[in-house]
Design a protein around this motif. Sequence first.
Motif, short mmCIF file in Angstrom:
data_model
loop_
_atom_site.label_atom_id
_atom_site.label_comp_id
_atom_site.label_asym_id
_atom_site.label_seq_id
_atom_site.Cartn_x
_atom_site.Cartn_y
_atom_site.Cartn_z
N THR A 135 57.60 40.48 78.71
CA THR A 135 56.66 41.61 78.63
C THR A 135 55.21 41.16 78.61
OG1 THR A 135 56.83 41.57 76.23
CG2 THR A 135 58.27 43.11 77.42
N GLY A 136 54.96 39.99 78.06
CA GLY A 136 53.58 39.54 77.92
C GLY A 136 53.49 38.03 77.87
N GLY A 137 52.28 37.55 77.60
CA GLY A 137 52.05 36.12 77.57
C GLY A 137 51.54 35.62 78.91
N ALA A 138 50.99 34.42 78.91
CA ALA A 138 50.45 33.84 80.14
C ALA A 138 51.52 33.60 81.19
CB ALA A 138 49.73 32.53 79.81
N ASP A 139 52.77 33.54 80.74
CA ASP A 139 53.87 33.28 81.68
C ASP A 139 54.62 34.55 82.08
OD1 ASP A 139 54.97 33.74 79.21
OD2 ASP A 139 56.31 32.01 79.23
N SER A 140 54.00 35.70 81.91
CA SER A 140 54.66 36.96 82.27
C SER A 140 54.49 37.25 83.76
CB SER A 140 54.08 38.12 81.47
OG SER A 140 54.63 39.35 81.91
N ALA A 141 55.57 37.69 84.40
CA ALA A 141 55.53 38.13 85.80
C ALA A 141 55.73 39.63 85.88
CB ALA A 141 56.61 37.40 86.60
N LEU A 142 55.34 40.35 84.82
CA LEU A 142 55.56 41.79 84.78
C LEU A 142 54.83 42.51 85.91
CD1 LEU A 142 57.12 43.82 83.02
CD2 LEU A 142 55.01 44.18 81.72
N ALA A 143 53.70 41.99 86.32
CA ALA A 143 52.94 42.62 87.40
C ALA A 143 53.69 42.58 88.73
CB ALA A 143 51.58 41.94 87.55
N GLN A 144 54.62 41.62 88.87
CA GLN A 144 55.40 41.49 90.10
C GLN A 144 56.80 42.06 89.95
OE1 GLN A 144 53.73 38.78 88.69
NE2 GLN A 144 51.98 38.93 90.06
N ARG A 145 56.99 42.87 88.94
CA ARG A 145 58.33 43.36 88.63
C ARG A 145 58.98 44.09 89.81
NH1 ARG A 145 59.40 47.35 83.51
NH2 ARG A 145 61.67 47.55 83.66
N ALA A 146 58.26 44.97 90.45
CA ALA A 146 58.84 45.75 91.55
C ALA A 146 59.30 44.84 92.68
CB ALA A 146 57.83 46.77 92.06
N GLU A 147 58.50 43.84 93.00
CA GLU A 147 58.87 42.91 94.06
C GLU A 147 60.09 42.08 93.67
OE1 GLU A 147 54.98 41.26 96.07
OE2 GLU A 147 54.60 41.71 93.96
N LEU A 148 60.17 41.69 92.39
CA LEU A 148 61.31 40.91 91.93
C LEU A 148 62.58 41.76 91.92
CD1 LEU A 148 59.53 39.03 89.01
CD2 LEU A 148 60.28 38.03 91.18
N GLN A 149 62.44 43.03 91.56
CA GLN A 149 63.60 43.93 91.55
C GLN A 149 64.20 44.10 92.94
OE1 GLN A 149 61.75 47.34 89.66
NE2 GLN A 149 62.96 47.03 87.79
N ALA A 150 63.38 43.94 93.96
CA ALA A 150 63.87 44.05 95.33
C ALA A 150 64.73 42.84 95.71
CB ALA A 150 62.70 44.20 96.30
N ILE A 151 64.62 41.77 94.92
CA ILE A 151 65.39 40.55 95.18
C ILE A 151 66.73 40.57 94.44
CG2 ILE A 151 65.39 38.02 94.99
CD1 ILE A 151 62.30 38.19 94.99
N ALA A 152 66.68 40.95 93.16
CA ALA A 152 67.87 40.94 92.31
C ALA A 152 67.62 41.80 91.09
CB ALA A 152 68.20 39.50 91.89
N PRO A 153 68.68 42.22 90.36
CA PRO A 153 68.46 42.94 89.11
C PRO A 153 67.52 42.15 88.20
CG PRO A 153 70.77 42.97 89.70
CD PRO A 153 70.11 42.05 90.68
N THR A 154 66.56 42.86 87.64
CA THR A 154 65.51 42.21 86.86
C THR A 154 65.45 42.83 85.47
OG1 THR A 154 64.21 41.74 88.86
CG2 THR A 154 63.04 41.71 86.75
N ILE A 155 65.57 41.99 84.45
CA ILE A 155 65.48 42.47 83.08
C ILE A 155 64.16 42.03 82.46
CG2 ILE A 155 67.97 42.51 82.76
CD1 ILE A 155 67.69 39.96 81.05
N VAL A 156 63.70 42.80 81.47
CA VAL A 156 62.44 42.53 80.80
C VAL A 156 62.70 42.34 79.31
CG1 VAL A 156 60.11 43.36 80.32
CG2 VAL A 156 61.20 43.91 82.51
N VAL A 157 62.26 41.22 78.77
CA VAL A 157 62.47 40.92 77.36
C VAL A 157 61.13 40.60 76.70
CG1 VAL A 157 64.83 40.07 77.71
CG2 VAL A 157 62.91 38.46 77.83
N ASP A 158 61.10 40.75 75.40
CA ASP A 158 59.89 40.49 74.62
C ASP A 158 60.16 39.31 73.69
OD1 ASP A 158 57.64 40.47 73.06
OD2 ASP A 158 57.91 42.48 72.23
N TYR A 159 59.65 38.14 74.03
CA TYR A 159 59.89 36.97 73.20
C TYR A 159 58.85 36.82 72.09
CZ TYR A 159 56.11 34.61 75.81
OH TYR A 159 54.90 34.27 76.38
N GLY A 160 57.77 37.61 72.15
CA GLY A 160 56.67 37.41 71.22
C GLY A 160 56.88 38.03 69.85
#
Length: 329
Positions: A135-160
């Motif tokens: 969900t966040g952090g410098a290593d988050s790819a949340l902004a690319q979520r839609a593009e990633l979802q087009a590749i494979a099922p994509t889950i979002v977790v909050d490690y913080g």
Amino acid sequence: MEADPQMEGMTVTRRHAVMAFGLLILAGGLVGCGKSAGGSASQSERSIRFINADGTITDIPARPRRILSTSASVTGTLLAIDAPLIASASAANGQYFPQWAGVAKERGIKNIWPAGDVGIEAAIAVKPDLIVVSTGGADSALAQRAELQAIAPTIVVDYGSQSWQYLAIQLGKAAGLENEAAARIAAFERYVVDARGKIAVPAGKVNIISYNGSGTTNPIATANGAHGRLLAGLGFTVEDPDPAWHAASEARGDFVWAPYEMLPRLTAATTFLLRANDERVATFLSDPVLANLPSVRARQVQSLGTNSFRIDYYSATQIVDGIVKTFGK
């Protein structure tokens, strides 16, 4: 909230893991769907409806065989539960975190991109059947979520805002590795209990600081964050920083991002520094602004280890080992 009497005999780490699992069940956050009405589906056929950290839902049609982690901070937990990880993002410097870099190398995990430089074509090339995003952090790819979802099922977790154990339970459900996650958590709990019996805990409270010096924020771990709970499980009492000191735009449960000027208000008898070597500890002890801190006056300032800022199974184990070495009876 009153303590649950059934949990009185558990350490803090164990209680958190059990409570985390219970919350998932009560919330219906992860639901397995078998294909056969007459019994449970096989692991390869099993589908999962995963409720993401932002409340959205991801349907995972079958047990994943090729997982891509877009968050280096999540990768350590995936490795710990023996997930079928094929590729992972690295830290911003292009390197894996040292606490699990050796494990990733042994398993042939492809270093797909550094944090902040998400490559959609690279993601397509590794052919994942599940993608994990934070969900966040410098290593988050949340902004690319839609593009990633087009590749494979994509889950979002909050490690913080949760422990690695809670995250392991979530990832274990998504990957069909519930037993592996439970076994890793139980083994670590035994490790903490064993370590607690080997140490002499100093009197008074402790605080946990990511010391950056003047002119910037100095994150202070909360008692209920991953670091605080880990030390509590070892028998320490953690000083909670004042939430009003938080200088970041978003509230967090694991750290108060405090201005440097707030550090002298801490009162604990012992200070632990995150990602600090001996030189960093010496700098903290010689900082004139911090000269009246009880821990500085008592020269009771210790490092939690150079890999201690991000808590996963591997760094947590290193922290426990360091505590035993420092405070062993």
